[in-house]
Design a protein around this motif. Structure first.
Motif, mmCIF file in Angstrom:
data_model
loop_
_atom_site.group_PDB
_atom_site.id
_atom_site.type_symbol
_atom_site.label_atom_id
_atom_site.label_comp_id
_atom_site.label_asym_id
_atom_site.label_seq_id
_atom_site.Cartn_x
_atom_site.Cartn_y
_atom_site.Cartn_z
ATOM 1 N N ASP A 100 66.784 45.474 -5.398
ATOM 2 C CA ASP A 100 65.767 44.497 -5.009
ATOM 3 C C ASP A 100 65.356 43.585 -6.148
ATOM 4 N N VAL A 101 65.781 43.893 -7.376
ATOM 5 C CA VAL A 101 65.366 43.106 -8.534
ATOM 6 C C VAL A 101 66.125 41.784 -8.605
ATOM 7 N N ASN A 122 62.524 47.309 -14.184
ATOM 8 C CA ASN A 122 61.309 47.673 -13.459
ATOM 9 C C ASN A 122 60.193 46.669 -13.714
ATOM 10 N N GLN A 123 60.120 46.149 -14.948
ATOM 11 C CA GLN A 123 59.113 45.135 -15.244
ATOM 12 C C GLN A 123 59.377 43.844 -14.467
ATOM 13 N N LEU A 124 60.640 43.492 -14.298
ATOM 14 C CA LEU A 124 60.988 42.331 -13.481
ATOM 15 C C LEU A 124 60.585 42.551 -12.029
ATOM 16 N N ARG A 125 60.774 43.769 -11.553
ATOM 17 C CA ARG A 125 60.338 44.087 -10.185
ATOM 18 C C ARG A 125 58.832 43.856 -10.046
ATOM 19 N N LYS A 126 58.072 44.303 -11.043
ATOM 20 C CA LYS A 126 56.615 44.122 -11.011
ATOM 21 C C LYS A 126 56.237 42.646 -11.098
ATOM 22 N N LEU A 127 56.974 41.889 -11.922
ATOM 23 C CA LEU A 127 56.686 40.456 -12.046
ATOM 24 C C LEU A 127 56.944 39.738 -10.732
ATOM 25 N N LYS A 128 58.014 40.101 -10.047
ATOM 26 C CA LYS A 128 58.323 39.481 -8.757
ATOM 27 C C LYS A 128 57.275 39.839 -7.702
ATOM 28 N N LYS A 129 56.742 41.031 -7.797
ATOM 29 C CA LYS A 129 55.683 41.417 -6.860
ATOM 30 C C LYS A 129 54.437 40.577 -7.082
#
Length: 482
Positions: A247-248, A195-202
């Motif tokens: 999506d990650v 989830n943190q990677l998802r936020k970083l990509k955003k």
């Protein structure tokens, strides 16, 4: 990736520069250089944009936001353009700088256009190392890399499986450790590093994340994978494309140590086994998916590169990461001391062909395109103790003490505890008391990036983020010089 179990400039520098600027005599008004618009921590600057800070003008080398102009040194994003006159210059800044500042909605896609800068994020780093996805952002590194390799997923029994479910998608992050400052809730569908990677990509839409499978400890299952590559590929697809985190991830990486050769275990699947596995993955994931591989960097005659048909597999791979580090270390506890990541050969090298240039040359000679090959950099040193000789080639009594494991230590520790005293074969070494270490520094990385450009390589990769300083000086050196 490594052979282990899982393998600042600070305010003082800014103050010194500011004090020096204050001592400069004022130039006549007619000859003064006007100050550019004052630097703003929230503004986005692109390459060539100018800003003033503490009485000096600076120009940005590339996209930046929040990087203090005085804090980067020669490896930083800003170039010092000299003193400027804040009082005698025009009341308004020049209206047409050579490259006007712009504010793109997203960061750039990466250094030097198509060059990859790839960093490993070790899933277990969230424990003892206390290194989290947020640190990639706060160190200033997220805007300087292009890809993250998430290490590792398992290959047990010839199937892809999650490595550590707690670290990967169960751990609840408090607000102060979260990329966006928002704490996880007990009932959200995805937590952990995924989830943190998802936020970083955003936050940094140019970033791509690749799930790395295997590594030194978890390569055993690839032997079974080679017996039924289609089943292996299906399992990997189902794991990586799980609806909770599909999506990650943008790709899959195969870190098989080593096909048709020995690592932690020995494999006898044949020289075409690696290609069979890669071909099945490409067929399952399709042509648009990133499929990469971390491979041996053994450039010796009859060595591990010669044991496998990497060239045929490379036709289906997006990039290849020869692990051009860990050539020598304190597993040979009596020495001789030797740099673990030599770029070239040197007189007295313990094993012929154990250096980066030999591996790159061998891969290219077999038909692997240069632009598919990345040069590997270790963000750590390897060392011995009981050493009396400062130069490489000395005898030892065992492995030097390390924070997490004997014989290995992070760059961020070694740069202060045992500063480099010499260089050999394009990398640095140091002797402190009875300990001898070899590791890369910003200066040696600059040389290695020059080599990568000369060879036409596709970029560079490193193991791993947490070994760098809090302000990411090794990653900055890669980006600045690639």
């Amino acid at each position: 990736m490594t052979r282990s179990l899982r393998r600042a400039l600070g305010a003082g520098a800014a103050t010194a520069i500011a004090a020096a600027a204050m001592l400069l005599p004022l130039a006549p008004a007619s000859a003064a250089t006007p100050c550019a618009p004052a630097w703003n921590a929230t503004q986005v600057y692109t390459g060539g944009a100018t800003a003033s800070y503490q009485g000096r003008n600076y120009s940005a080398k590339w996209w930046t936001q929040g990087d203090v102009p005085t804090a980067g040194g020669q490896w930083g994003v800003w170039t010092d353009r000299g003193a400027c006159d804040d009082g005698t210059g025009p009341s308004t800044p020049p209206s047409s700088p050579s490259t006007p500042p712009t504010s793109p909605s997203t960061p750039p896609t990466g250094p030097s256009g198509d060059k990859w800068v790839v960093g490993y994020f070790a899933e277990w780093g969230v424990y003892g190392r206390n290194y989290h996805v947020k640190n990639i952002d706060t160190s200033g590194s997220a805007s300087k890399i292009t890809h993250i390799l998430y290490a590792f997923g398992n290959s047990a029994n010839g199937r892809c499986s999650i490595g550590d479910s707690y670290a990967d998608y169960e751990k609840a992050y408090p607000a102060d450790q979260s990329v966006d400052g928002v704490a996880d809730t007990w009932d959200q569908p995805l937590r952990g590093s995924f989830n943190q990677l998802r936020k970083l990509k955003k936050k940094y839409p140019h970033l791509k994340v690749i799930y790395s499978i295997g590594g030194w400890t978890w390569s055993g299952g690839f032997t079974q994978a080679a017996q039924n590559p289609a089943a292996f590929a299906d399992s990997c697809y189902n794991m990586i494309e799980d609806p909770r985190w599909a999506d990650v991830f943008d790709g899959i990486d195969i870190d098989w140590e080593y096909p048709n050769a020995c690592g932690l275990q020995c494999d006898t699947s044949g020289p075409d086994a690696f290609d069979r596995v890669v071909s099945a993955l490409r067929a399952k994931f399709g042509q648009s998916y990133l499929i990469t591989a971390a491979i041996t960097a053994d450039g010796s005659d009859g060595g591990k590169i010669d044991a496998t048909d990497y060239a045929t597999a490379a036709q289906k791979l997006t990039k290849i990461f020869p692990m051009t580090y860990d050539y020598f270390g304190a597993w040979a506890d009596k020495g001789p001391t030797a740099p673990h990541s030599p770029l070239t050969s040197y007189p007295g090298i313990p094993t012929a062909g154990f250096h980066s240039d030999a591996a790159i040359a061998k891969l290219k000679s077999k038909g692997v395109p240069a632009d598919k090959i990345l040069l590997g950099i270790g963000f750590y040193g390897r060392g011995w103790t009981g050493v009396t000789q400062a130069e490489p080639g000395g005898a030892a009594t065992g492995a030097a003490p390390g924070t997490y494991e004997a014989g290995i230590e992070d760059y961020k520790v070694l740069k202060n505890s045992c500063p480099a005293t010499g260089t050999v074969a394009g990398t640095a070494y140091a002797k402190c008391g009875g300990n001898w270490w070899s590791y890369d520094t910003p200066a040696t990385i600059a040389g290695k990036m020059s080599y990568a450009k000369q060879q036409g390589l596709g970029g560079a990769f490193f193991w791993e983020f947490s070994g760098d300083t809090a302000n990411g000086e090794l990653i900055t050196a890669i980006r600045n010089n690639l």
